[in-house]
Scaffold this motif. Structure first.
Motif, PDB file in Angstrom:
ATOM      1  N   GLY A 186       0.940  -1.256   0.026  1.00 28.17           N
ATOM      2  CA  GLY A 186      -0.020  -0.113   0.097  1.00 28.17           C
ATOM      3  C   GLY A 186       0.874   1.352  -0.086  1.00 28.17           C
ATOM      4  O   GLY A 186       1.911   1.164   0.246  1.00 28.17           O
ATOM      5  N   ARG A 224      -4.294  10.797   0.942  1.00 25.76           N
ATOM      6  CA  ARG A 224      -5.401  10.333   0.129  1.00 25.76           C
ATOM      7  C   ARG A 224      -6.476  11.393  -0.157  1.00 25.76           C
ATOM      8  O   ARG A 224      -6.892  12.238   0.563  1.00 25.76           O
ATOM      9  CB  ARG A 224      -6.138   9.218   0.934  1.00 25.76           C
ATOM     10  N   THR A 242     -11.627   9.175  -1.045  1.00 28.22           N
ATOM     11  CA  THR A 242     -11.148   7.751  -0.765  1.00 28.22           C
ATOM     12  C   THR A 242     -11.487   7.855   0.922  1.00 28.22           C
ATOM     13  O   THR A 242     -12.052   6.775   1.438  1.00 28.22           O
ATOM     14  CB  THR A 242      -9.599   7.670  -0.517  1.00 28.22           C
ATOM     15  N   GLU A 264     -13.661   4.898   2.681  1.00 34.02           N
ATOM     16  CA  GLU A 264     -13.244   4.364   3.887  1.00 34.02           C
ATOM     17  C   GLU A 264     -14.208   4.133   5.059  1.00 34.02           C
ATOM     18  O   GLU A 264     -14.472   3.280   5.648  1.00 34.02           O
ATOM     19  CB  GLU A 264     -11.957   4.619   4.411  1.00 34.02           C
ATOM     20  N   ARG A 311      -5.411  -1.179   6.769  1.00 29.82           N
ATOM     21  CA  ARG A 311      -5.377  -2.567   5.968  1.00 29.82           C
ATOM     22  C   ARG A 311      -4.468  -2.229   4.701  1.00 29.82           C
ATOM     23  O   ARG A 311      -3.852  -3.229   4.208  1.00 29.82           O
ATOM     24  CB  ARG A 311      -6.687  -3.140   5.558  1.00 29.82           C
ATOM     25  N   HIS A 312      -4.381  -1.018   4.309  1.00 30.02           N
ATOM     26  CA  HIS A 312      -3.811  -0.726   2.965  1.00 30.02           C
ATOM     27  C   HIS A 312      -2.131  -0.374   3.364  1.00 30.02           C
ATOM     28  O   HIS A 312      -1.513  -0.934   2.558  1.00 30.02           O
ATOM     29  CB  HIS A 312      -4.105   0.628   2.467  1.00 30.02           C
ATOM     30  N   ARG A 313      -1.974   0.104   4.433  1.00 30.37           N
ATOM     31  CA  ARG A 313      -0.463   0.310   4.641  1.00 30.37           C
ATOM     32  C   ARG A 313       0.205  -0.872   5.324  1.00 30.37           C
ATOM     33  O   ARG A 313       1.291  -1.219   5.097  1.00 30.37           O
ATOM     34  CB  ARG A 313      -0.044   1.464   5.607  1.00 30.37           C
ATOM     35  N   PRO A 334      -1.255  -4.454   5.770  1.00 31.82           N
ATOM     36  CA  PRO A 334      -2.531  -5.707   5.661  1.00 31.82           C
ATOM     37  C   PRO A 334      -2.125  -6.576   6.735  1.00 31.82           C
ATOM     38  O   PRO A 334      -3.016  -7.451   7.013  1.00 31.82           O
ATOM     39  CB  PRO A 334      -2.611  -5.788   4.348  1.00 31.82           C
ATOM     40  N   SER A 365      -8.126  -7.156   0.951  1.00 30.67           N
ATOM     41  CA  SER A 365      -6.925  -5.870   0.938  1.00 30.67           C
ATOM     42  C   SER A 365      -5.548  -6.845   0.808  1.00 30.67           C
ATOM     43  O   SER A 365      -4.720  -6.543   0.198  1.00 30.67           O
ATOM     44  CB  SER A 365      -7.174  -5.185   1.752  1.00 30.67           C
ATOM     45  N   ARG A 382      -2.494  -6.988  -2.133  1.00 35.86           N
ATOM     46  CA  ARG A 382      -1.236  -6.304  -2.276  1.00 35.86           C
ATOM     47  C   ARG A 382      -0.306  -7.227  -2.039  1.00 35.86           C
ATOM     48  O   ARG A 382       0.991  -6.838  -2.193  1.00 35.86           O
ATOM     49  CB  ARG A 382      -1.327  -5.263  -0.996  1.00 35.86           C
TER      50      ARG A 382
END
Length: 416
Positions: free
Chosen positions: A5, A10, A14, A18, A63-65, A67, A102, A106
């Protein structure tokens, strides 16, 4: 693991997305916490349901940075559901399902698959420990659904990852193709510029050298031999007129208008060699020609190359050799024609006077010969003078077609 991520700012949209995902996951968690076995009416969620919903949903934005960390947190919350007396059901593990998607998008495929299997098995194992000995078919189907949801989310995530990789590869291929087209266009432009530069050099060097020689003769004989002076001046007018015509035709290649162009004059070749030699003879250079073998037609590119090399070599003799004679020899073999231009002068064709910068004559001749698959050598002769030798390829005899053709033996002959 691969990409985990991005960490940049953002966009506003976004954050709204979220927030919506987190709110929906929180509502599903509370709904799952309110469910009970064989209870037809929904009761308010207990405090434990709120605790699990808050903790598992709080990690969703991360969870993006991170996960893996988010997956570990939601899995741990799922394992705490049975010990807290809550019913392990698909709604209560909704945050784990979202994180599983997610993670699959990734992370590297094998590592993500191992983590997803563990996250699907651990909550079910915790439920089995709590409910050991009192399982029913309904419980078994519920646990199977709980384990299947993260795995399905992982499969969808892998599909998204593959699609993104495919699109990225297509974009990279398009970018490389565009770059390749630009490079090819620049290469062709450079080749065309070099070709036109060679044509202009050969044209200008030849005609100006002849004009200079004729003007020198006229100036030298102006007072003592008026008739010879007038003849030299008439030849000078013809030479400059020819130079202007050829220069106009060559520069016309640079025009890019939409008007219909007049029919272009055929490119010179060995068929025009007698005219070329006569122009040098008018300038005072006696040129003898000798042919060996049977003359054959040349492809247009090779024919032009042969003509220009003879032209440039004789021009250099006139400018630098310091002699009044030169010899041209054409030797025709099965697969090549060898052209030599020799003189007995004391000067150096390759090295102009000290007061002049070095020219591009020999460079241009080598480039021309190489461009058609031939080779050229030039240098001083042991017995004195300078020698230019080039070998140019010939097409097979059965494929040769006459389209103007080279100089015939009878046309060139052996000049004195």
């Amino acid at each position: 693991m691969t990409n985990t991520g991005g960490g940049g700012p953002r966009p506003r949209g976004t954050w709204w997305r979220e927030g919506t995902i987190t709110a929906v996951a929180f509502a599903l968690c509370l709904l799952g916490g309110a469910l009970e076995v064989d209870d037809k009416a929904l009761s308010p969620p207990p405090a434990a349901a709120y605790l699990i919903a808050v903790v598992s949903c709080a990690v969703l934005p991360a969870r993006h940075r991170a996960p893996l960390a988010a997956m570990a947190a939601t899995t741990a919350c799922g394992m705490l559901v049975p010990p807290f007396g809550l019913l392990l059901s698909p709604p209560i593990v909704a945050p784990a399902v979202i994180v599983a998607y997610s993670l699959a998008v990734r992370a590297e495929r094998r590592a993500a698959s191992a983590v997803l299997l563990a996250s699907a098995a651990l909550p079910v194992a915790s439920d089995l420990v709590v409910a050991f000995g009192s399982l029913s078919w309904q419980d078994a189907s519920r646990m199977a659904a709980v384990a299947a949801f993260p795995l399905v989310a992982g499969i969808l995530g892998h599909s998204t990852q593959n699609r993104r990789a495919f699109l990225a590869a297509m974009e990279e291929r398009a970018r490389r193709a565009e770059k390749s087209r630009d490079s090819e266009a620049r290469r062709r432009v450079a080749e065309e510029r070099l070709r036109i530069a060679r044509e202009l050099h050969d044209l200008v060097a030849h005609q100006i050298t002849l004009a200079n020689a004729q003007a020198t003769v006229a100036a030298h004989l102006f007072d003592t031999r008026p008739e010879q002076t007038r003849k030299s001046l008439r030849e000078l007018v013809e030479t400059t007129g020819d130079a202007l015509d050829e220069l106009r035709a060559t520069v016309g290649l640079l025009r890019q208008t939409g008007d219909a162009a007049a029919p272009a004059e055929p490119a010179p070749g060995l068929s025009r060699l007698p005219t070329l030699l006569e122009s040098f003879r008018r300038a005072g250079l006696e040129v003898s020609v000798h042919q060996e073998g049977t003359a054959r037609p040349l492809p247009p590119g090779v024919d032009l190359t042969a003509y220009r090399i003879v032209q440039e070599a004789l021009t250099n003799v006139t400018k630098h050799a310091g002699t009044g004679s030169a010899r041209v020899r054409l030797a025709w073999n099965r697969d090549r024609v060898t052209i030599t231009v020799a003189d007995d002068g004391a000067g150096a064709v390759a090295a102009p006077g000290a007061d002049r910068p070095p020219g591009y004559g020999l460079i241009g001749m080598r480039e021309r010969a190489t461009a058609v698959g031939g080779r050229l050598s030039a240098g001083r002769r042991p017995e004195g003078g300078f020698l230019v030798t080039t070998e140019l390829p010939l097409p097979p005899a059965k494929d040769a077609r006459r389209a103007g053709g080279p100089v015939a033996a009878g046309e060139a002959g052996d000049a004195p």
